[in-house]
Design a protein around this motif. Structure first.
Motif, PDB file in Angstrom:
ATOM      1  N   ALA A 121       0.831  -1.211   0.000  1.00 35.49           N
ATOM      2  CA  ALA A 121       0.000   0.000   0.000  1.00 35.49           C
ATOM      3  C   ALA A 121       0.861   1.255   0.000  1.00 35.49           C
ATOM      4  N   GLN A 122       1.987   1.208   0.693  1.00 37.25           N
ATOM      5  CA  GLN A 122       2.891   2.351   0.717  1.00 37.25           C
ATOM      6  C   GLN A 122       3.627   2.494  -0.621  1.00 37.25           C
ATOM      7  N   GLN A 123       3.958   1.366  -1.244  1.00 36.24           N
ATOM      8  CA  GLN A 123       4.673   1.417  -2.528  1.00 36.24           C
ATOM      9  C   GLN A 123       3.832   2.071  -3.619  1.00 36.24           C
ATOM     10  N   ASN A 124       2.609   1.521  -3.824  1.00 36.59           N
ATOM     11  CA  ASN A 124       1.772   2.001  -4.930  1.00 36.59           C
ATOM     12  C   ASN A 124       0.337   1.526  -4.696  1.00 36.59           C
ATOM     13  N   THR A 125      -0.419   2.322  -3.967  1.00 36.53           N
ATOM     14  CA  THR A 125      -1.786   1.923  -3.623  1.00 36.53           C
ATOM     15  C   THR A 125      -2.637   1.699  -4.861  1.00 36.53           C
ATOM     16  N   GLN A 126      -2.510   2.600  -5.853  1.00 36.18           N
ATOM     17  CA  GLN A 126      -3.339   2.478  -7.052  1.00 36.18           C
ATOM     18  C   GLN A 126      -3.061   1.188  -7.811  1.00 36.18           C
ATOM     19  N   TYR A 128      -1.643  -1.685  -6.780  1.00 34.64           N
ATOM     20  CA  TYR A 128      -1.953  -2.927  -6.079  1.00 34.64           C
ATOM     21  C   TYR A 128      -3.421  -3.027  -5.679  1.00 34.64           C
ATOM     22  N   THR A 129      -4.134  -1.925  -5.768  1.00 37.31           N
ATOM     23  CA  THR A 129      -5.592  -2.003  -5.659  1.00 37.31           C
ATOM     24  C   THR A 129      -6.168  -2.478  -6.980  1.00 37.31           C
ATOM     25  N   GLN A 130      -5.638  -1.935  -8.068  1.00 40.58           N
ATOM     26  CA  GLN A 130      -6.153  -2.273  -9.401  1.00 40.58           C
ATOM     27  C   GLN A 130      -5.932  -3.744  -9.736  1.00 40.58           C
ATOM     28  N   ASN A 131      -4.769  -4.299  -9.372  1.00 40.65           N
ATOM     29  CA  ASN A 131      -4.519  -5.701  -9.716  1.00 40.65           C
ATOM     30  C   ASN A 131      -5.036  -6.673  -8.652  1.00 40.65           C
ATOM     31  N   GLY A 132      -5.690  -6.162  -7.623  1.00 42.82           N
ATOM     32  CA  GLY A 132      -6.354  -7.024  -6.649  1.00 42.82           C
ATOM     33  C   GLY A 132      -5.499  -7.520  -5.506  1.00 42.82           C
ATOM     34  N   LEU A 133      -4.221  -7.152  -5.456  1.00 41.48           N
ATOM     35  CA  LEU A 133      -3.346  -7.674  -4.406  1.00 41.48           C
ATOM     36  C   LEU A 133      -3.763  -7.205  -3.015  1.00 41.48           C
ATOM     37  N   LEU A 134      -4.105  -5.933  -2.885  1.00 40.24           N
ATOM     38  CA  LEU A 134      -4.457  -5.429  -1.547  1.00 40.24           C
ATOM     39  C   LEU A 134      -5.741  -6.068  -1.051  1.00 40.24           C
ATOM     40  N   ASN A 135      -6.690  -6.273  -1.935  1.00 36.89           N
ATOM     41  CA  ASN A 135      -7.927  -6.948  -1.542  1.00 36.89           C
ATOM     42  C   ASN A 135      -7.643  -8.392  -1.131  1.00 36.89           C
ATOM     43  N   MET A 136      -6.796  -9.081  -1.887  1.00 38.29           N
ATOM     44  CA  MET A 136      -6.432 -10.455  -1.564  1.00 38.29           C
ATOM     45  C   MET A 136      -5.748 -10.537  -0.204  1.00 38.29           C
ATOM     46  N   LEU A 137      -4.815  -9.621   0.056  1.00 39.71           N
ATOM     47  CA  LEU A 137      -4.091  -9.633   1.327  1.00 39.71           C
ATOM     48  C   LEU A 137      -5.009  -9.290   2.490  1.00 39.71           C
ATOM     49  N   SER A 138      -5.978  -8.419   2.261  1.00 42.97           N
ATOM     50  CA  SER A 138      -6.961  -8.120   3.311  1.00 42.97           C
ATOM     51  C   SER A 138      -7.752  -9.368   3.669  1.00 42.97           C
ATOM     52  N   ARG A 139      -8.131 -10.137   2.651  1.00 34.72           N
ATOM     53  CA  ARG A 139      -8.805 -11.413   2.912  1.00 34.72           C
ATOM     54  C   ARG A 139      -7.891 -12.353   3.687  1.00 34.72           C
ATOM     55  N   ASN A 140      -6.645 -12.466   3.248  1.00 35.66           N
ATOM     56  CA  ASN A 140      -5.713 -13.408   3.868  1.00 35.66           C
ATOM     57  C   ASN A 140      -5.484 -13.117   5.345  1.00 35.66           C
TER      58      ASN A 140
END
Length: 287
Positions: A121-126, A128-140
């Motif tokens: 999220a600090q690196q590039n929120t836009q 990693y939100t767009q490619n779904g990584l942040l959502n996936m990690l929130s689930r994890n």
């Protein structure tokens, strides 16, 4: 005086013709059941949550990095109240980075999902939100604390420090009955590792592979398919134990265990008919 016959003919031609009413619509048919991408119903007939008073097989889900496919399956099984643990088989946790040559790399067993989430999220929120990584990690991070590596797992070692993980109830003794991998190379890695560990517990374990592409959409479909397989296996095991008792079950002996083991190939064959686009493999191994 008679009228002009030509005018009479024209009047007849211009007279509107009565159109019969349309036929009534056909009777309504009952709506067809909703089908998943692989031909399986999104709402299977069997109960999708296993009653806590019933016998439950213990499950393990495995992918490369314990991030996407194994975690979606972990969530699906745990939500069905099936005891579940999950692992990865890679040497390191690898996630997409800003370019194909710049992956984000982390260590198993120590780097938490929350730490990975915060860093990306600090690196590039836009991005990693767009490619779904942040959502996936929130689930994890809502499922368990950190990604684990299968090869570092010691079967039979108590997992008391995982009490807060989803699906933890029933896995405290550190053993499972079924391992389901999500990629053939992970299937091979699991079988190799179990062979190298030598089966010291003398406990049989069924190892399956359900081949799932590593993207968010197909991980969701694959998780449903793995849940369907798990419920089928669990139902068959419960029936055999009710019929024959549980004597010798843990060591792979007794009539119930033998009956269940014999039924596994036909259970898998029936499952494959329901999920024809997810090729599967199966092997019996030992802890």
């Amino acid at each position: 005086m008679t009228g002009d016959p030509r005018l009479k003919s024209r009047a007849q031609q211009q007279k509107p013709v009565a159109v019969p009413p349309p036929p009534p619509p056909p009777p309504m048919e009952p709506p067809a059941s909703t089908m998943g991408m692989d031909g399986a119903s999104d709402a299977p007939d069997r109960q999708s949550v296993v009653d806590d008073s019933k016998f439950k097989l213990k499950f393990c889900t495995v992918c490369a990095s314990n991030q996407n496919r194994s975690m979606e399956a972990h969530l699906q099984l745990a939500s069905a109240h099936l005891p579940t643990v999950s692992f990865g088989t890679g040497s390191l946790v690898r996630l997409p980075g800003p370019t194909i040559n710049q992956p984000n790399v982390y260590h198993f067993n120590s780097t938490t999902y929350r730490a990975i989430h915060n860093e990306l999220a600090q690196q590039n929120t836009q991005l990693y939100t767009q490619n779904g990584l942040l959502n996936m990690l929130s689930r994890n991070l809502s499922i368990k604390g950190y990604p684990e590596r299968f090869q570092d797992w010691i079967p039979g070692k108590p997992r008391l420090d995982h009490a807060e993980d989803q699906g933890a109830q029933g896995t405290e003794a550190g053993v499972v009955d079924v391992v389901i991998t999500c990629e053939e190379r992970c299937f091979d890695a699991v079988l190799d590792d179990l062979h190298n560990k030598g089966g010291k517990l003398n406990r049989p374990v069924h190892v399956f592979n359900v081949d799932i592409r590593d993207n968010h959409e197909e991980a969701l479909v694959g998780g449903k398919a793995i849940l369907d397989l798990a419920l089928s296996l669990n139902e068959a095991a419960g029936k055999e134990r009710e019929l024959h008792g549980d004597g010798g079950w843990q060591s792979g002996g007794g009539a119930a265990r033998e009956g269940f083991d014999e039924k596994v190939p036909e259970i898998l064959a029936a499952w494959q008919e329901r999920w024809p686009n997810l090729p599967a493999l199966w092997s019996l191994s030992w802890f």
